[in-house]
Motif scaffolding. Structure first.
Motif, PDB file in Angstrom:
ATOM      1  N   ARG A 127       0.831  -1.222   0.000  1.00  0.00           N
ATOM      2  CA  ARG A 127       0.000   0.000   0.000  1.00  0.00           C
ATOM      3  C   ARG A 127       0.861   1.266   0.000  1.00  0.00           C
ATOM      4  O   ARG A 127       0.720   2.141   0.877  1.00  0.00           O
ATOM      5  CB  ARG A 127      -0.971  -0.044   1.185  1.00  0.00           C
ATOM      6  CG  ARG A 127      -2.137  -0.993   0.886  1.00  0.00           C
ATOM      7  CD  ARG A 127      -3.031  -1.304   2.036  1.00  0.00           C
ATOM      8  NE  ARG A 127      -3.538  -0.079   2.658  1.00  0.00           N
ATOM      9  CZ  ARG A 127      -3.996  -0.059   3.913  1.00  0.00           C
ATOM     10  NH1 ARG A 127      -3.983  -1.154   4.640  1.00  0.00           N
ATOM     11  NH2 ARG A 127      -4.447   1.044   4.455  1.00  0.00           N
ATOM     12  N   ASP A 128       1.728   1.341  -1.016  1.00  0.00           N
ATOM     13  CA  ASP A 128       2.617   2.517  -1.189  1.00  0.00           C
ATOM     14  C   ASP A 128       1.848   3.560  -1.997  1.00  0.00           C
ATOM     15  O   ASP A 128       1.829   3.536  -3.234  1.00  0.00           O
ATOM     16  CB  ASP A 128       3.893   2.059  -1.914  1.00  0.00           C
ATOM     17  CG  ASP A 128       4.778   3.249  -2.315  1.00  0.00           C
ATOM     18  OD1 ASP A 128       4.328   4.417  -2.170  1.00  0.00           O
ATOM     19  OD2 ASP A 128       5.904   3.007  -2.797  1.00  0.00           O
ATOM     20  N   ILE A 129       1.194   4.477  -1.307  1.00  0.00           N
ATOM     21  CA  ILE A 129       0.305   5.448  -1.968  1.00  0.00           C
ATOM     22  C   ILE A 129       1.105   6.356  -2.893  1.00  0.00           C
ATOM     23  O   ILE A 129       0.704   6.639  -4.024  1.00  0.00           O
ATOM     24  CB  ILE A 129      -0.473   6.249  -0.886  1.00  0.00           C
ATOM     25  CG1 ILE A 129      -1.533   5.328  -0.258  1.00  0.00           C
ATOM     26  CG2 ILE A 129      -1.083   7.521  -1.447  1.00  0.00           C
ATOM     27  CD1 ILE A 129      -2.376   5.958   0.822  1.00  0.00           C
ATOM     28  N   ASN A 169       1.872   4.599  -6.074  1.00  0.00           N
ATOM     29  CA  ASN A 169       0.738   3.837  -6.603  1.00  0.00           C
ATOM     30  C   ASN A 169       1.062   2.350  -6.742  1.00  0.00           C
ATOM     31  O   ASN A 169       0.826   1.725  -7.790  1.00  0.00           O
ATOM     32  CB  ASN A 169       0.272   4.412  -7.954  1.00  0.00           C
ATOM     33  CG  ASN A 169      -1.094   3.823  -8.369  1.00  0.00           C
ATOM     34  OD1 ASN A 169      -1.753   3.168  -7.545  1.00  0.00           O
ATOM     35  ND2 ASN A 169      -1.465   4.017  -9.619  1.00  0.00           N
ATOM     36  N   ILE A 170       1.610   1.800  -5.677  1.00  0.00           N
ATOM     37  CA  ILE A 170       1.892   0.348  -5.641  1.00  0.00           C
ATOM     38  C   ILE A 170       1.093  -0.246  -4.489  1.00  0.00           C
ATOM     39  O   ILE A 170       1.461  -0.081  -3.316  1.00  0.00           O
ATOM     40  CB  ILE A 170       3.401   0.063  -5.456  1.00  0.00           C
ATOM     41  CG1 ILE A 170       4.233   0.732  -6.569  1.00  0.00           C
ATOM     42  CG2 ILE A 170       3.660  -1.456  -5.429  1.00  0.00           C
ATOM     43  CD1 ILE A 170       5.731   0.631  -6.347  1.00  0.00           C
ATOM     44  N   TYR A 171      -0.007  -0.884  -4.816  1.00  0.00           N
ATOM     45  CA  TYR A 171      -0.773  -1.549  -3.747  1.00  0.00           C
ATOM     46  C   TYR A 171      -0.066  -2.857  -3.371  1.00  0.00           C
ATOM     47  O   TYR A 171       0.165  -3.136  -2.199  1.00  0.00           O
ATOM     48  CB  TYR A 171      -2.208  -1.841  -4.185  1.00  0.00           C
ATOM     49  CG  TYR A 171      -3.095  -2.247  -3.016  1.00  0.00           C
ATOM     50  CD1 TYR A 171      -3.222  -3.576  -2.621  1.00  0.00           C
ATOM     51  CD2 TYR A 171      -3.762  -1.267  -2.279  1.00  0.00           C
ATOM     52  CE1 TYR A 171      -3.992  -3.928  -1.518  1.00  0.00           C
ATOM     53  CE2 TYR A 171      -4.548  -1.610  -1.187  1.00  0.00           C
ATOM     54  CZ  TYR A 171      -4.649  -2.934  -0.819  1.00  0.00           C
ATOM     55  OH  TYR A 171      -5.419  -3.274   0.282  1.00  0.00           O
ATOM     56  N   TRP A 183      -7.759   3.905  -4.802  1.00  0.00           N
ATOM     57  CA  TRP A 183      -7.506   3.277  -3.493  1.00  0.00           C
ATOM     58  C   TRP A 183      -6.599   4.206  -2.674  1.00  0.00           C
ATOM     59  O   TRP A 183      -6.574   4.126  -1.441  1.00  0.00           O
ATOM     60  CB  TRP A 183      -6.846   1.903  -3.663  1.00  0.00           C
ATOM     61  CG  TRP A 183      -5.459   1.905  -4.242  1.00  0.00           C
ATOM     62  CD1 TRP A 183      -5.097   1.791  -5.560  1.00  0.00           C
ATOM     63  CD2 TRP A 183      -4.230   2.035  -3.523  1.00  0.00           C
ATOM     64  NE1 TRP A 183      -3.732   1.855  -5.714  1.00  0.00           N
ATOM     65  CE2 TRP A 183      -3.174   1.996  -4.478  1.00  0.00           C
ATOM     66  CE3 TRP A 183      -3.904   2.180  -2.163  1.00  0.00           C
ATOM     67  CZ2 TRP A 183      -1.816   2.113  -4.113  1.00  0.00           C
ATOM     68  CZ3 TRP A 183      -2.558   2.294  -1.808  1.00  0.00           C
ATOM     69  CH2 TRP A 183      -1.531   2.263  -2.791  1.00  0.00           C
ATOM     70  N   ARG A 184      -5.921   5.137  -3.347  1.00  0.00           N
ATOM     71  CA  ARG A 184      -4.984   6.030  -2.650  1.00  0.00           C
ATOM     72  C   ARG A 184      -5.705   7.215  -2.012  1.00  0.00           C
ATOM     73  O   ARG A 184      -5.118   7.944  -1.203  1.00  0.00           O
ATOM     74  CB  ARG A 184      -3.950   6.556  -3.661  1.00  0.00           C
ATOM     75  CG  ARG A 184      -3.094   5.450  -4.287  1.00  0.00           C
ATOM     76  CD  ARG A 184      -2.212   6.001  -5.395  1.00  0.00           C
ATOM     77  NE  ARG A 184      -3.018   6.418  -6.556  1.00  0.00           N
ATOM     78  CZ  ARG A 184      -2.492   7.061  -7.604  1.00  0.00           C
ATOM     79  NH1 ARG A 184      -1.225   7.436  -7.602  1.00  0.00           N
ATOM     80  NH2 ARG A 184      -3.260   7.384  -8.641  1.00  0.00           N
ATOM     81  N   ARG A 241       0.044  -4.619  -9.383  1.00  0.00           N
ATOM     82  CA  ARG A 241       0.634  -3.440  -8.739  1.00  0.00           C
ATOM     83  C   ARG A 241      -0.479  -2.470  -8.289  1.00  0.00           C
ATOM     84  O   ARG A 241      -0.462  -1.947  -7.176  1.00  0.00           O
ATOM     85  CB  ARG A 241       1.591  -2.717  -9.696  1.00  0.00           C
ATOM     86  CG  ARG A 241       2.337  -1.538  -9.047  1.00  0.00           C
ATOM     87  CD  ARG A 241       3.271  -0.828 -10.036  1.00  0.00           C
ATOM     88  NE  ARG A 241       4.163  -1.763 -10.679  1.00  0.00           N
ATOM     89  CZ  ARG A 241       4.087  -2.111 -11.977  1.00  0.00           C
ATOM     90  NH1 ARG A 241       3.138  -1.574 -12.751  1.00  0.00           N
ATOM     91  NH2 ARG A 241       4.942  -2.977 -12.496  1.00  0.00           N
ATOM     92  N   ALA A 296      -3.695  -3.149  -7.893  1.00  0.00           N
ATOM     93  CA  ALA A 296      -4.863  -3.815  -7.287  1.00  0.00           C
ATOM     94  C   ALA A 296      -6.096  -3.734  -8.181  1.00  0.00           C
ATOM     95  O   ALA A 296      -7.217  -3.498  -7.715  1.00  0.00           O
ATOM     96  CB  ALA A 296      -5.156  -3.210  -5.913  1.00  0.00           C
TER      97      ALA A 296
END
Lengths: 440, 440
Positions: free
Chosen positions: A183-185, A188-190, B23-24, B75, B77
């Motif tokens: 969840r790297d906001i 943008n890497i979930y 999601w962010r 990446r 989601a």
């Protein structure tokens, strides 16, 4: 420190689970099995009684051997109608915090890829309170209805189950690394794609490239139950099971199975104590012996031999309507088999009848003498059987230090094997699939 | 009497359902999708807002077309990880009384005999509030993981779905008669066996002798949804669907689909009004226009083109990373496709932005001009999108008499088609299977 006894409620999403004929008993509410409140009330009752788990049996076929027809099973509601047990879990999880749910699912009829997702979903939703009773099913009517063309022999169904579990282990234990979801906001890497692995399984029965559809759940692999006492079944238990539901009603039989499975487990490099042993038990308890006997007689009154013969036919393949009482099946005469089944003396499991003290004595004796760890408690009437046990036997077991007073925190696996053990131990066969990388 | 609009919440048991990148957004709680309380809170919110149903999309494969890899989808989601939607239903049913649950399930991967039991179980547990969105799936990764050896062409997958539904109708509508379960205590007859029928289905894709494992549930057959707008998909809808989830964002497109499907339905002897038409809609509402625009801009900020390209690739099979903007796909240039997807203007569905009045006007216009009956409401942030709609748009619609003030009693089918209509109408194709007898 005295070993605490684990108690499961033995149930099934149907009317007639095991005490056939007793659907007619005035105190029995099993006809409410289609009502969600029947199940949420049951779950809340069991949590009040500090039960470990609700163990849900299941079949996806109909008993049609007895009298070469399914009519007796249908007439007496012997495990038909039967609804899907997995659909019950989330509502029961919502109204409880500690109770676990051990649900039966067959490896014979539906693909592991869909099943692995269902179990991961339930492990998430229950916060790690799900277990899977692995069965290899044996009902011809289920084979036909699911379009199984090639009917596998008994032992080969266990070979398929071995591979079924291997696919599931690879998906549950190896496909998504623990820190895949980051969840790297900012970037943008979930999920870090490099930490999600194909499993590339290629076997005799299944080809599953993967990856798993689900992120890691609290237990990853549900607690594994197994319940087959054949030679092949015990070998399967030794290899896979964390909990075994034993057959047998006397110390000798139970002890034989316990010792045999623990010995076999060593061959697989497993610590034999990483397997909990459960025996089935029927309990009819009263404040006094007479009160207990009164209940027994009220149950005996509704006991149905025909219903049990239908169940026996489905389970063994023997239609006893075609035999005379002097014929033998194995070493037992048909007369004796039928006589056993006509009485409510716990045909498959130990029957303990009497005061709380007597029941507790007999349970303690079985635990200590046969080396078992707990019981699947059979129901005669619902919810009465569990209400009696919780009100009368639980306090007696707690007094002896044999039963928890309060729940321990943690997942179901931690409640069985101790705080911190929320994942399978390293000596379990599934652990070898933890470092799956794309080129497996 | 003004026609009431039916509103469904459009959801999926995953992080990134449709508004990829969001999601962010700080207000978005979609990462809580593994938590049972996320779903029970959502169900309670929707019931407070008098929504008709929660519509749950689903996929059982991964989008791996874009950039010839699944990495972008993983990446960001984009519908992965994805849990099983059926497992959510009983908990949400427990905390609500009226909300229905339309769950997506594919006819491509798992056998109808197991699925028919799951849906009957859920129809029982929800007291008649279950619907099934029938999809025929198209993801190669799902085909591989479920071991589908023979990949059927698009139209043949609908032929298989036709037969899949035929098997289910026979089990749901014909196998157990309404008065099969009689609970005759005196004669120990729970179910009259003569009123439980084999279905003896023998077709191109399935052999299912039956009988069904379940007693009749409130609706017997779940409300049938369908969502494919291809020629073959519309034909399938006309034959089977009670509710159609239309594609398209303008009156002309929607009206074409509505008129076409209603026309086709007559061929099957169906009253065209026995089909409710739902359009997808994106709503960003504020007390003022500026407030709504502020929300839109905050969503646009997190909008991810890459995520949408991954979704587009999985849905269409086109990897736009391999095209230049001057290339064409059908009649649209790749540049235009990408430009559409980079803006939050509701690429697939109508976007309505503004005050409650403006939103209600635009919804009313679509209903009246395109002849639709309701909407699947898309989410940008969860639960914020639904909270805004319930607080701001619902009162406006109620003021106009376009939306219920209180729930009607009865099953989901009765809420759609009127009191007493809890079973499929006689003009539905399933009705022909109601008088199945053993020699079918």
């Amino acid at each position: 420190m005295t070993k605490k006894i684990h108690i499961n409620a033995f149930e099934m999403n149907c009317v007639g689970h095991i005490a056939h004929g007793l659907w007619r008993h005035p105190e029995n509410q099993r006809h409410r099995y289609t009502d969600l409140n029947y199940w949420t009330e049951l779950a809340q009752l069991l949590e009040k009684g500090k039960f470990d788990a609700l163990f849900l049996a299941d079949v996806v076929g109909i008993y049609d051997v007895y009298r070469q027809s399914r009519d007796t099973a249908v007439r007496e509601a012997v495990q038909i109608p039967v609804n899907d047990p997995l659909m019950l879990i989330s509502a029961m999880a919502y109204v409880t915090k500690h109770l676990a749910f051990a649900v039966t699912f067959s490896t014979t009829y539906e693909h592991p890829y869909g099943h692995a997702r269902r179990m991961s979903t339930l492990d998430h939703l229950t916060k790690g309170r799900i277990a899977w009773n692995v069965v290899t099913s044996h009902l011809p009517s289920a084979d036909k209805n699911f379009g199984i063309k090639k009917i596998l022999e008994h032992d080969e169904r266990y070979d398929l189950a071995d591979e079924y579990l291997e696919v599931c282990y690879k998906l549950w234990e190896g496909s998504w690394e623990d820190n895949a979801v980051i969840r790297d906001i900012e970037n943008n890497i979930y999920t870090d794609p490099s930490k999600v692995h194909e499993i590339n399984h290629s076997g005799k029965y299944f080809e599953v490239p993967g990856p798993h559809l689900c992120e890691p759940s609290p237990q990853r692999t549900p607690v594994i139950y197994q319940a087959g006492m054949s030679e092949r079944g015990r070998e399967f238990a030794a290899k896979h099971a964390e909990c075994v539901f034993l057959g047998g009603k006397d110390v000798e039989t139970l002890k034989f199975f316990v010792d045999d499975i623990r010995k076999r487990a060593k061959k697989y490099g497993r610590n034999p104590d990483h397997i909990k042993m459960f025996a089935g038990i029927c309990v009819i308890v009263g404040k006094t012996h007479d009160e207990a006997m009164e209940k027994l007689n009220s149950f005996q009154k509704y006991w149905s031999l025909e219903g049990h013969l239908a169940h026996y036919g489905g389970g063994t393949g023997y239609d006893l309507s075609k035999y005379s009482s002097n014929d033998y099946i194995g070493s037992i005469s048909v007369g004796e088999i039928i006589n056993n089944m006509s009485k409510l003396d716990g045909k498959w499991f130990k029957l303990s009848v009497g005061t709380p003290k007597k029941v507790a004595d007999e349970m303690q004796y079985l635990v200590e003498e046969a080396g078992i760890d707990g019981f699947n408690l059979v129901q005669y009437v619902s919810p009465g059987t569990f209400v009696d046990f919780i009100e009368l036997v639980v306090p007696e077991l707690q007094k002896r230090g044999l039963y928890r007073v309060d729940y321990e925190e943690g997942t179901y696996r931690e409640k069985l094997f101790g705080k911190g053990n929320y994942r399978l131990p390293d000596d379990h066969i599934a652990a070898r699939y933890r470092n799956i990388s794309s080129n497996v």
